[in-house]
Design a protein around this motif. Structure first.
Motif, PDB file in Angstrom:
ATOM      1  N   TYR A 123      28.419 -37.823  19.526  1.00  0.00           N
ATOM      2  CA  TYR A 123      27.480 -36.828  20.064  1.00  0.00           C
ATOM      3  C   TYR A 123      26.406 -36.548  19.018  1.00  0.00           C
ATOM      4  N   SER A 124      25.177 -36.421  19.491  1.00  0.00           N
ATOM      5  CA  SER A 124      24.087 -36.102  18.581  1.00  0.00           C
ATOM      6  C   SER A 124      23.621 -34.665  18.818  1.00  0.00           C
ATOM      7  N   SER A 125      23.752 -33.829  17.782  1.00  0.00           N
ATOM      8  CA  SER A 125      23.278 -32.447  17.892  1.00  0.00           C
ATOM      9  C   SER A 125      21.748 -32.404  17.866  1.00  0.00           C
ATOM     10  N   ALA A 126      21.130 -33.483  17.371  1.00  0.00           N
ATOM     11  CA  ALA A 126      19.674 -33.509  17.267  1.00  0.00           C
ATOM     12  C   ALA A 126      19.007 -33.605  18.637  1.00  0.00           C
ATOM     13  N   ASN A 127      19.616 -34.388  19.537  1.00  0.00           N
ATOM     14  CA  ASN A 127      19.005 -34.536  20.859  1.00  0.00           C
ATOM     15  C   ASN A 127      19.919 -34.112  22.013  1.00  0.00           C
ATOM     16  N   GLY A 128      21.150 -33.667  21.668  1.00  0.00           N
ATOM     17  CA  GLY A 128      22.064 -33.197  22.704  1.00  0.00           C
ATOM     18  C   GLY A 128      22.660 -34.305  23.550  1.00  0.00           C
ATOM     19  N   LYS A 129      22.578 -35.529  23.078  1.00  0.00           N
ATOM     20  CA  LYS A 129      23.073 -36.664  23.845  1.00  0.00           C
ATOM     21  C   LYS A 129      24.449 -37.112  23.341  1.00  0.00           C
ATOM     22  N   SER A 130      25.280 -37.567  24.262  1.00  0.00           N
ATOM     23  CA  SER A 130      26.547 -38.202  23.909  1.00  0.00           C
ATOM     24  C   SER A 130      26.558 -39.597  24.507  1.00  0.00           C
ATOM     25  N   ALA A 131      27.307 -40.492  23.877  1.00  0.00           N
ATOM     26  CA  ALA A 131      27.357 -41.871  24.347  1.00  0.00           C
ATOM     27  C   ALA A 131      28.664 -42.510  23.905  1.00  0.00           C
ATOM     28  N   SER A 132      29.093 -43.513  24.657  1.00  0.00           N
ATOM     29  CA  SER A 132      30.273 -44.284  24.270  1.00  0.00           C
ATOM     30  C   SER A 132      30.013 -45.757  24.549  1.00  0.00           C
ATOM     31  N   PHE A 133      30.652 -46.592  23.773  1.00  0.00           N
ATOM     32  CA  PHE A 133      30.420 -48.034  23.828  1.00  0.00           C
ATOM     33  C   PHE A 133      31.775 -48.698  23.604  1.00  0.00           C
ATOM     34  N   LYS A 134      32.241 -49.468  24.561  1.00  0.00           N
ATOM     35  CA  LYS A 134      33.527 -50.150  24.417  1.00  0.00           C
ATOM     36  C   LYS A 134      33.292 -51.655  24.354  1.00  0.00           C
ATOM     37  N   VAL A 135      33.741 -52.265  23.261  1.00  0.00           N
ATOM     38  CA  VAL A 135      33.629 -53.716  23.086  1.00  0.00           C
ATOM     39  C   VAL A 135      34.996 -54.314  23.414  1.00  0.00           C
ATOM     40  N   LEU A 136      35.082 -54.963  24.557  1.00  0.00           N
ATOM     41  CA  LEU A 136      36.356 -55.473  25.051  1.00  0.00           C
ATOM     42  C   LEU A 136      36.730 -56.805  24.418  1.00  0.00           C
ATOM     43  N   SER A 137      35.747 -57.658  24.196  1.00  0.00           N
ATOM     44  CA  SER A 137      36.023 -58.955  23.568  1.00  0.00           C
ATOM     45  C   SER A 137      34.731 -59.522  23.004  1.00  0.00           C
ATOM     46  N   VAL A 138      34.866 -60.348  21.974  1.00  0.00           N
ATOM     47  CA  VAL A 138      33.724 -61.021  21.375  1.00  0.00           C
ATOM     48  C   VAL A 138      34.017 -62.507  21.341  1.00  0.00           C
ATOM     49  N   ASP A 139      33.107 -63.308  21.884  1.00  0.00           N
ATOM     50  CA  ASP A 139      33.266 -64.748  21.919  1.00  0.00           C
ATOM     51  C   ASP A 139      31.956 -65.383  21.470  1.00  0.00           C
ATOM     52  N   GLY A 140      31.878 -65.653  20.161  1.00  0.00           N
ATOM     53  CA  GLY A 140      30.650 -66.233  19.630  1.00  0.00           C
ATOM     54  C   GLY A 140      29.502 -65.246  19.696  1.00  0.00           C
ATOM     55  N   LYS A 141      28.484 -65.608  20.450  1.00  0.00           N
ATOM     56  CA  LYS A 141      27.292 -64.771  20.573  1.00  0.00           C
ATOM     57  C   LYS A 141      27.351 -63.830  21.771  1.00  0.00           C
ATOM     58  N   GLU A 142      28.457 -63.816  22.485  1.00  0.00           N
ATOM     59  CA  GLU A 142      28.570 -62.956  23.658  1.00  0.00           C
ATOM     60  C   GLU A 142      29.722 -61.967  23.502  1.00  0.00           C
ATOM     61  N   ALA A 143      29.547 -60.792  24.084  1.00  0.00           N
ATOM     62  CA  ALA A 143      30.589 -59.769  24.045  1.00  0.00           C
ATOM     63  C   ALA A 143      30.698 -59.124  25.423  1.00  0.00           C
ATOM     64  N   GLN A 144      31.928 -58.873  25.843  1.00  0.00           N
ATOM     65  CA  GLN A 144      32.160 -58.128  27.076  1.00  0.00           C
ATOM     66  C   GLN A 144      32.195 -56.645  26.718  1.00  0.00           C
ATOM     67  N   VAL A 145      31.302 -55.868  27.319  1.00  0.00           N
ATOM     68  CA  VAL A 145      31.145 -54.475  26.909  1.00  0.00           C
ATOM     69  C   VAL A 145      31.116 -53.530  28.101  1.00  0.00           C
ATOM     70  N   SER A 146      31.360 -52.265  27.790  1.00  0.00           N
ATOM     71  CA  SER A 146      31.223 -51.169  28.742  1.00  0.00           C
ATOM     72  C   SER A 146      30.505 -50.038  28.016  1.00  0.00           C
ATOM     73  N   VAL A 147      29.361 -49.614  28.549  1.00  0.00           N
ATOM     74  CA  VAL A 147      28.522 -48.624  27.880  1.00  0.00           C
ATOM     75  C   VAL A 147      28.309 -47.423  28.799  1.00  0.00           C
ATOM     76  N   THR A 148      28.494 -46.226  28.240  1.00  0.00           N
ATOM     77  CA  THR A 148      28.253 -44.999  28.996  1.00  0.00           C
ATOM     78  C   THR A 148      27.192 -44.165  28.293  1.00  0.00           C
ATOM     79  N   THR A 149      26.068 -43.961  28.969  1.00  0.00           N
ATOM     80  CA  THR A 149      24.990 -43.110  28.455  1.00  0.00           C
ATOM     81  C   THR A 149      24.512 -42.219  29.590  1.00  0.00           C
ATOM     82  N   ASP A 150      24.269 -40.947  29.270  1.00  0.00           N
ATOM     83  CA  ASP A 150      23.819 -39.970  30.273  1.00  0.00           C
ATOM     84  C   ASP A 150      24.725 -39.955  31.498  1.00  0.00           C
ATOM     85  N   GLY A 151      26.035 -40.129  31.275  1.00  0.00           N
ATOM     86  CA  GLY A 151      27.004 -40.050  32.357  1.00  0.00           C
ATOM     87  C   GLY A 151      27.095 -41.279  33.234  1.00  0.00           C
TER      88      GLY A 151
END
Length: 211
Positions: A123-151
Motif C-alpha cells: 500500500y502506498s500512503s503517498a497516493n492511497g493505492k494498494s496493489a498485488s502481483f502474483k508470479v505463478l511461474s517463470v519460464d525463460g522470458k515469460e511469466a504466468q502472472v496475476s495482477v490486482t490494481t484498483d480492485g
C-alpha cells in the motif's frame, strides 16, 4: 495457467497417509545394475490412479501416463517404487526373457533463478493505492502472472527482463527478492506502490487436500 496446472498433484489424503505417494514425485537418476548405463525416471505429477511420467534411457525419452498402485508406479514393462523418498528401485521386465533392475536417487529440485516468484502486495500512503502481483511461474522470458490494481484482477503472460516483469500497463521489480515496487498506469497517470513478498504457503500443500 497451463504451466502451473501441469505440475499440480491430486493425491487423495487417504493414499498419502497410507502410501506417501507424494514421495514418488520428482526427478530420479541412476544406473542399470550390470551394464551401468544411465537411466532417468521423472514423475511430473500424480492424479488419482494415474501419473504423468518421463522415462529416459539409451539417449531417448518416452513420455506418457503410468498406473499408480499404492507405493508403486507401472509404466509399460517398468515398475518403480521408493520406501524413503530418496532412493528408487526400478524393475524392467522384458517378456519372458528376464528382468533388469536399476537403482536411482531423487535429484534436488532446480532452484528458481527468479527472485520475483511468489506473491507480492503493498500500500502506498503517498497516493492511497494498494496493489498485488502474483508470479505463478517463470519460464525463460515469460511469466504466468496475476495482477490486482484498483480492485481489478488480470491474469496472463508477462515479459521477464532481468529483475522486472512487465504485464499490460503494470510492472513489478525487485532487487533483493523480498522488497519491490509495482508501477501501473491508468490513462496518462502512473502510480507506484511499494510491495513486499508474502511468506510462502505451507510446503505440504503440494498434496491436494481437497482431492
Amino acid at each position: 495457467m497451463a504451466i502451473v496446472s501441469s505440475s499440480t498433484n491430486q493425491i487423495s489424503p487417504a493414499n498419502e497417509r497410507l502410501y506417501h505417494q507424494s514421495a514418488l514425485v520428482g526427478d530420479w537418476k541412476g544406473n542399470w545394475v550390470g551394464n551401468n548405463q544411465p537411466v532417468e525416471f521423472k514423475v511430473v505429477n500424480i492424479r488419482g490412479a494415474r501419473a504423468q511420467v518421463e522415462y529416459t534411457h539409451n539417449g531417448h525419452t518416452e513420455r506418457g501416463f503410468a498406473e499408480v498402485k499404492g507405493t508403486l508406479i507401472n509404466f509399460g514393462g517398468l515398475t518403480v517404487g521408493t520406501k524413503d523418498g530418496k532412493n528408487m528401485v526400478m524393475l524392467f521386465s522384458f517378456g519372458g526373457a528376464g528382468k533388469q533392475t536399476a537403482n536411482l536417487e531423487k535429484q534436488d529440485p532446480p532452484v528458481s533463478d527468479s527472485r520475483l516468484m511468489g506473491s507480492w502486495g503493498g500500500y502506498s500512503s503517498a497516493n492511497g493505492k494498494s496493489a498485488s502481483f502474483k508470479v505463478l511461474s517463470v519460464d525463460g522470458k515469460e511469466a504466468q502472472v496475476s495482477v490486482t490494481t484498483d480492485g481489478v484482477t488480470r491474469k496472463g503472460t508477462g515479459y521477464v527482463y532481468k529483475n522486472v516483469i512487465m504485464f499490460g500497463q503494470a510492472q513489478i521489480a525487485t532487487d533483493d527478492g523480498r522488497n519491490g515496487k509495482i508501477i501501473y498506469q491508468v490513462g496518462t497517470k502512473s502510480f507506484m506502490v511499494p510491495v513486499t513478498k508474502y511468506p510462502p504457503a505451507d510446503s505440504s500443500s503440494s498434496v491436494d487436500r481437497t482431492a
